[in-house]
Design a protein around this motif. Sequence first.
Motif, PDB file in Angstrom:
ATOM      1  N   ALA A  92    -129.473 -63.198  -1.090  1.00  0.00           N
ATOM      2  CA  ALA A  92    -128.194 -63.704  -0.568  1.00  0.00           C
ATOM      3  C   ALA A  92    -128.334 -64.308   0.825  1.00  0.00           C
ATOM      4  CB  ALA A  92    -127.165 -62.569  -0.537  1.00  0.00           C
ATOM      5  N   THR A  93    -129.377 -63.931   1.552  1.00  0.00           N
ATOM      6  CA  THR A  93    -129.537 -64.385   2.932  1.00  0.00           C
ATOM      7  C   THR A  93    -130.312 -65.692   3.043  1.00  0.00           C
ATOM      8  OG1 THR A  93    -129.517 -62.064   3.625  1.00  0.00           O
ATOM      9  CG2 THR A  93    -130.285 -63.663   5.245  1.00  0.00           C
ATOM     10  N   GLY A 154    -124.502 -65.995  -1.670  1.00  0.00           N
ATOM     11  CA  GLY A 154    -125.303 -66.514  -0.570  1.00  0.00           C
ATOM     12  C   GLY A 154    -125.046 -67.986  -0.316  1.00  0.00           C
ATOM     13  N   MET A 192    -123.806 -58.041   3.300  1.00  0.00           N
ATOM     14  CA  MET A 192    -124.477 -59.332   3.466  1.00  0.00           C
ATOM     15  C   MET A 192    -124.503 -59.777   4.915  1.00  0.00           C
ATOM     16  SD  MET A 192    -123.017 -61.451   0.161  1.00  0.00           S
ATOM     17  CE  MET A 192    -123.641 -63.024   0.782  1.00  0.00           C
TER      18      MET A 192
END
Length: 267
Positions: A92-93, A154, A192
């Motif tokens: 997601a990053t 993301g 997140m």
Amino acid sequence: MTTFNLLLIALIQGVTEFLPISSSGHLILLPSLTGLDDQGQIIDVAAHVGTLIAVILYFWRDVRSALFGTLRLLQGKIDTQGAFLALCLLIATIPVILFGLFLKLTGLSEAMRGIAVIGWAMIIFGIVLYWADQKGPMTKTAEKWTLKDAFQMGLWQAIALIPGTSRSGMTITAGRMLGYTRTDAARLSMLMSIPTIIASAAILSLDVVSSGDTSAWRDIFIVVSMSFAAALLALSLMMRLLRSVSYTPYVVYRLALGSILLWIAYT
């Protein structure tokens, strides 16, 4: 900077970082609308560190699981829930790091720091959040997070680098579209934020080190402490409210603020 200015910056960052109303947009607007001096990169880093500590403390059980899972992940093993969570957070990053580097290297990040951009982003993505919250099903929990969902959230998080969109707002919007409950969409959004804030603070820290300006330790302590306290309070209140209230109040705020900003920008 005066103590009042530092407290104001810390409170704005702390309160707005985890609410879907755009912390970066508010911080950009502060000097634009009040005539105060820009806070600079050192204070930005300090404010982000304060909010980072708050989210780690609030979601410590998940954070601890992800930390131990990261150790398993480094060994090439995805055999625990923590390792899978760590992998999802990594996936997601990646989009926001790549898009953030692109904006920084091209100079577009500075070009988008205008009142009109923030105003339009407030309104447009506020409407998108309302639609997703009202129409999205509530059939998934955070424990059912998948790699595919993590990547999609993301991508939405990367769009949040546009001032006024809101990182939490975009990831919560994505979570609601994917069918996560309001509280679980917020929970995933907050988790997140941890690697994202770390990456953002690291990049800003490099700029601070290269500038050689590391003298404002009193200012740093004030901003870290106050942004931490404000973020922890705002985060606690939002997570409690979401058990019985939708995201509509935040949408109304975004529409009102966005309209005011557009009026200012075009008149």
